[in-house]
Design a protein around this motif. Structure first.
Motif, PDB file in Angstrom:
ATOM      1  N   ARG A  72       0.844  -1.206   0.000  1.00  0.00           N
ATOM      2  CA  ARG A  72       0.000   0.000   0.000  1.00  0.00           C
ATOM      3  C   ARG A  72       0.877   1.253   0.000  1.00  0.00           C
ATOM      4  N   ASP A  75       2.286   1.681  -3.435  1.00  0.00           N
ATOM      5  CA  ASP A  75       1.248   2.160  -4.353  1.00  0.00           C
ATOM      6  C   ASP A  75       1.061   3.670  -4.283  1.00  0.00           C
ATOM      7  N   SER A  76       1.345   4.271  -3.125  1.00  0.00           N
ATOM      8  CA  SER A  76       1.168   5.720  -2.970  1.00  0.00           C
ATOM      9  C   SER A  76       2.217   6.503  -3.750  1.00  0.00           C
ATOM     10  N   LYS A  78       4.935   7.574  -2.598  1.00  0.00           N
ATOM     11  CA  LYS A  78       5.605   8.521  -1.705  1.00  0.00           C
ATOM     12  C   LYS A  78       6.959   7.988  -1.242  1.00  0.00           C
TER      13      LYS A  78
END
Length: 150
Positions: A72, A75-76, A78
């Motif tokens: 997750r 996926d960002s 960042k």
């Protein structure tokens, strides 16, 4: 605590890694010269990568939920601060890839063993991460706080 990537904590209950590979590079491109060897010029630091790899045993360590959380985060897109258990800050890193190999399955198909590796790429400017003498007090304070978390 072994290490944190943002708010994700690498420890036995989540994703304990057994290997940390740290790749650093510096650029020295060549300039061709007539009748002599090429001259080399230092042009600065190059990419920096960290690869974490380990083995999860869901009965004892983290499992699918831990790897889903790291996925997750990847996926960002960042970058996250990477700090080890001794308080050393590596810089900000983005997750480039995560590999999982599941073996030794239970009757219901759940894996008993999950081998993983994740590759991280440093995204911040190294020159901004230098510690000045004024920061040494903060560094020792941070190390004593992290030392209490072990």
């Amino acid at each position: 605590m072994m290490m944190t990537l943002g708010f994700f904590v690498f420890e036995r209950r989540t994703a304990p890694y057994q290997t940390l590979e740290h790749d650093k590079a510096w650029r020295h491109p060549d300039n061709p010269r007539v009748g002599a060897r090429p001259s080399s010029q230092f042009t600065g630091v190059d990419n920096e990568f960290i690869t974490l790899s380990g083995e999860l045993r869901p009965e004892v360590t983290g499992g699918r939920a831990s790897l889903n959380e790291v996925t997750r985060m990847a996926d960002s897109g960042k970058s996250y601060p990477l700090i080890d258990g001794e308080g050393y800050t590596y810089g900000h890193f983005a997750i480039l890839d995560i590999k999982e190999t599941k073996t030794e399955f239970f009757n219901d198909g759940a894996p008993r063993k999950i081998e993983f590796s994740m590759k991280l790429k440093r995204t911040d400017d190294k020159s901004r991460n230098r510690i000045g003498s004024a920061d040494l007090g903060n560094l020792s304070l941070g190390a004593s706080i992290l030392g209490g978390l072990r």
